[in-house]
Design a protein around this motif. Structure first.
Motif, PDB file in Angstrom:
ATOM      1  N   PRO A  86       0.819  -1.227   0.308  1.00  0.00           N
ATOM      2  CA  PRO A  86       0.303  -0.167   0.457  1.00  0.00           C
ATOM      3  C   PRO A  86       0.817   1.173   0.026  1.00  0.00           C
ATOM      4  N   THR A  87       1.312   1.447  -1.244  1.00  0.00           N
ATOM      5  CA  THR A  87       2.314   2.704  -1.205  1.00  0.00           C
ATOM      6  C   THR A  87       2.487   3.019  -2.962  1.00  0.00           C
ATOM      7  N   ALA A  88       3.041   4.484  -2.737  1.00  0.00           N
ATOM      8  CA  ALA A  88       3.087   4.820  -4.129  1.00  0.00           C
ATOM      9  C   ALA A  88       4.135   3.692  -4.854  1.00  0.00           C
ATOM     10  N   GLY A  96       3.172   0.192  -5.611  1.00  0.00           N
ATOM     11  CA  GLY A  96       2.586  -1.404  -4.965  1.00  0.00           C
ATOM     12  C   GLY A  96       2.073  -1.582  -5.190  1.00  0.00           C
ATOM     13  N   GLN A 132       7.639  -4.776  -1.091  1.00  0.00           N
ATOM     14  CA  GLN A 132       5.991  -5.017   0.163  1.00  0.00           C
ATOM     15  C   GLN A 132       7.172  -5.272   1.513  1.00  0.00           C
ATOM     16  N   TYR A 178       8.452  -2.294   2.395  1.00  0.00           N
ATOM     17  CA  TYR A 178       7.150  -1.050   3.716  1.00  0.00           C
ATOM     18  C   TYR A 178       7.137  -1.226   4.605  1.00  0.00           C
ATOM     19  N   GLU A 215       9.785  -0.089   6.774  1.00  0.00           N
ATOM     20  CA  GLU A 215      10.124   1.544   7.331  1.00  0.00           C
ATOM     21  C   GLU A 215       8.546   2.099   7.728  1.00  0.00           C
ATOM     22  N   ARG A 216       7.652   1.313   7.961  1.00  0.00           N
ATOM     23  CA  ARG A 216       6.686   1.955   8.734  1.00  0.00           C
ATOM     24  C   ARG A 216       7.175   0.844  10.324  1.00  0.00           C
ATOM     25  N   VAL A 273      13.383   4.934   4.749  1.00  0.00           N
ATOM     26  CA  VAL A 273      12.694   5.346   3.479  1.00  0.00           C
ATOM     27  C   VAL A 273      13.691   5.798   2.263  1.00  0.00           C
ATOM     28  N   LEU A 279      13.021   2.666   0.834  1.00  0.00           N
ATOM     29  CA  LEU A 279      11.932   2.412  -0.028  1.00  0.00           C
ATOM     30  C   LEU A 279      11.694   2.947  -0.968  1.00  0.00           C
ATOM     31  N   GLN A 331      10.381   1.479  -4.481  1.00  0.00           N
ATOM     32  CA  GLN A 331       9.553   1.890  -5.677  1.00  0.00           C
ATOM     33  C   GLN A 331      10.147   2.458  -7.182  1.00  0.00           C
TER      34      GLN A 331
END
Length: 501
Positions: free
Chosen positions: A62-64, A66, A423, A426, A429-430, A464, A467, A471
């Motif tokens: 759930p990211t740009a 992704g 994946q 992400y 990073e979270r 970050v 990530l 991407q």
């Protein structure tokens, strides 16, 4: 004054004067051409690009960039495949590049030159016609016992000659040049595909760098806030001065990582500008970030049997193989007899008014046959050399095909692992962001040491950056797949070969 004027008749007009044996030989051999007839190589007998079947779709995050991507067997590729990224800025830059990039213009000029060379050689199928005018004034010694001296002699004539392509040597030369023009056509397509792919890759890299710069600046903001927090706690006596200095060092280290990213971004901007056919000082107005790009969710996977027809480099290698095959025929024909015919018809008279009157006509017809007998073995060795070059071209073609299949396999595997990596990044990073927030609150409440906070900062910065790179990798490898599959040039309404003329 003595005036002489003569005209040569064309071969079609003087054919009745040709020796019957030469005409019969020409008709007998007109359908023959020395050397091997080229046959298009068959497609490799493989059913897929990878040993094991690859998954029908990738994982998602759930990211740009992704979104999950589906692989569709046999799906065709649009000619303007880059529009699938839904970026008006990207479309505009590619449009500029296609109009102004000098490398593409160079390839177009090379194609026109190759096409003209075909026309040059095709001219040998027709008679050669030359006109000449040679005014002469002469003086003969009286002892020669000839006419009045000095006197003028004017000679005007048209010469016509024709070399019969009895053994197909010229046909093979034309065939070879046509193959070279075909090769240049696909080199142009390859230049087109490389240019568009490079623009997409450069735009994606620019977007990735902007994301990394933004992430670094975000971390710098967090570190500055934490430094202010530690300074207040130091003034209250809650932490040691060493803890403040360590935070200052962490902030300075992050600040030092920013200029290299900014440098890379500036260089990337220069690259994009040059690809568009401009000077670096004429920088493009379009800018790219990951949010402005959409990841294509349906990806074509061409059938292996179709790939050899779609890849410009394979088609170029095939044309090179064809040219090498024709060269064997040329070398073989050079060892066989060469038949040349020439004709001359006209009139000669002492006075201009007497030309073309009775008794002034003249004509001549000459037939020549030349058979090489001894050339020190040069002709034989030239033929053997051309056969060796044919074998070389066949091996190079096979190598090109194998590497093309490798490109597709690599792109498919990369897309699958890119999705898995994004994946994981992400989630990392979270987790790093939550860890940093908890550490910050814990240090603020005095429940954790500043060392814990420093570790959380470093982990978050790395997360970050990774990530953003993950991407960008999905976008870049998606473009690489379109390039590996040939770029859809066959769906373009007007071919580059047509526009190059």
């Amino acid at each position: 004054m003595n005036k002489v004027k003569s005209h040569k008749a064309s071969w079609s007009a003087g054919a009745s004067l040709a020796p019957a044996s030469a005409l019969a030989l020409a008709l007998l051999l007109s359908g023959c051409a020395a050397g091997p007839d080229f046959k298009q190589p068959e497609a490799p007998a493989v059913k897929g690009y990878t040993k094991e079947p690859f998954a029908a779709s990738t994982s998602s995050a759930p990211t740009a960039g992704g979104a999950a991507q589906q692989f569709v067997d046999g799906m065709d590729i649009p000619a303007q495949w880059w529009t699938l990224f839904n970026s008006p800025a990207l479309n505009a830059v590619i449009e500029q590049a296609l109009k102004a990039n000098p490398d593409l213009q160079s390839a177009q000029a090379a194609l026109r030159a190759a096409q003209e060379q075909v026309s040059v050689q095709e001219g040998a199928f027709l008679p050669s016609v030359n006109a000449s005018l040679a005014p002469t004034r002469q003086k003969q010694p009286l002892s020669a016992g000839q006419g009045p001296s000095p006197f003028n002699l004017h000679t005007a004539q048209v010469s016509v000659s024709y070399t019969l392509d009895a053994f197909g040597g010229n046909r093979r030369q034309v065939e070879g040049l046509q193959a070279q023009a075909e090769q240049q056509k696909f080199l142009l397509e390859a230049a087109y595909l490389t240019l568009t792919s490079n623009v997409v890759a450069a735009a994606v890299q620019e977007a990735a760098l902007r994301a990394q710069i933004a992430a670094t600046q975000e971390v710098l903001k967090i570190q500055s806030e934490l430094l202010a927090l530690l300074q207040r706690q130091y003034q209250l006596g809650d932490v040691a001065q060493a803890d403040v200095l360590v935070q200052q060092a962490a902030l300075a280290q992050t600040q030092a990582s920013l200029p290299p990213l900014q440098k890379s971004l500036a260089l990337q901007r220069d690259l994009l500008t040059v690809l568009a056919g401009r000077f670096p000082s004429e920088e493009l107005e379009q800018k790219f970030d990951l949010a402005s790009l959409s990841l294509p969710q349906q990806l074509p996977v061409s059938l292996p049997s179709s790939l050899v027809q779609q890849r410009p480099d394979i088609r170029s290698a095939e044309a090179q193989l064809h040219a090498a095959s024709a060269a064997v025929g040329v070398a073989t024909a050079n060892m066989l007899p060469q038949i040349t015919l020439s004709a001359n018809i006209g009139s000669a008279a002492a006075r201009m008014g007497d030309l073309f009157t009775s008794g002034t006509g003249l004509w001549s017809l000459v037939g020549g046959l030349t058979q090489p007998l001894f050339a020190g073995g040069a002709l034989l060795h030239k033929k053997r050399a051309s056969e060796a070059l044919l074998e070389q071209a066949a091996a190079q073609y096979q190598s090109t095909v194998i590497h093309a299949f490798q490109n597709v396999a690599d792109s498919l595997r990369a897309l699958q692992y890119d999705a898995d990596a994004l994946q994981a990044q992400y989630l990392a990073e979270r987790a790093a962001a939550r860890s940093l927030e908890i550490s910050r609150k814990s240090v603020q409440l005095g429940a954790a040491t500043p060392q814990t906070l420093l570790t959380a900062q470093q982990t978050y910065l790395q997360a970050v950056i990774a990530l953003a790179q993950a991407q960008a990798a999905r976008f870049a490898d998606t473009a690489a797949l379109f390039q590996a599959l040939g770029g859809g040039w066959w769906n373009r309404g007007e071919t580059l070969a047509a526009t190059a003329k």
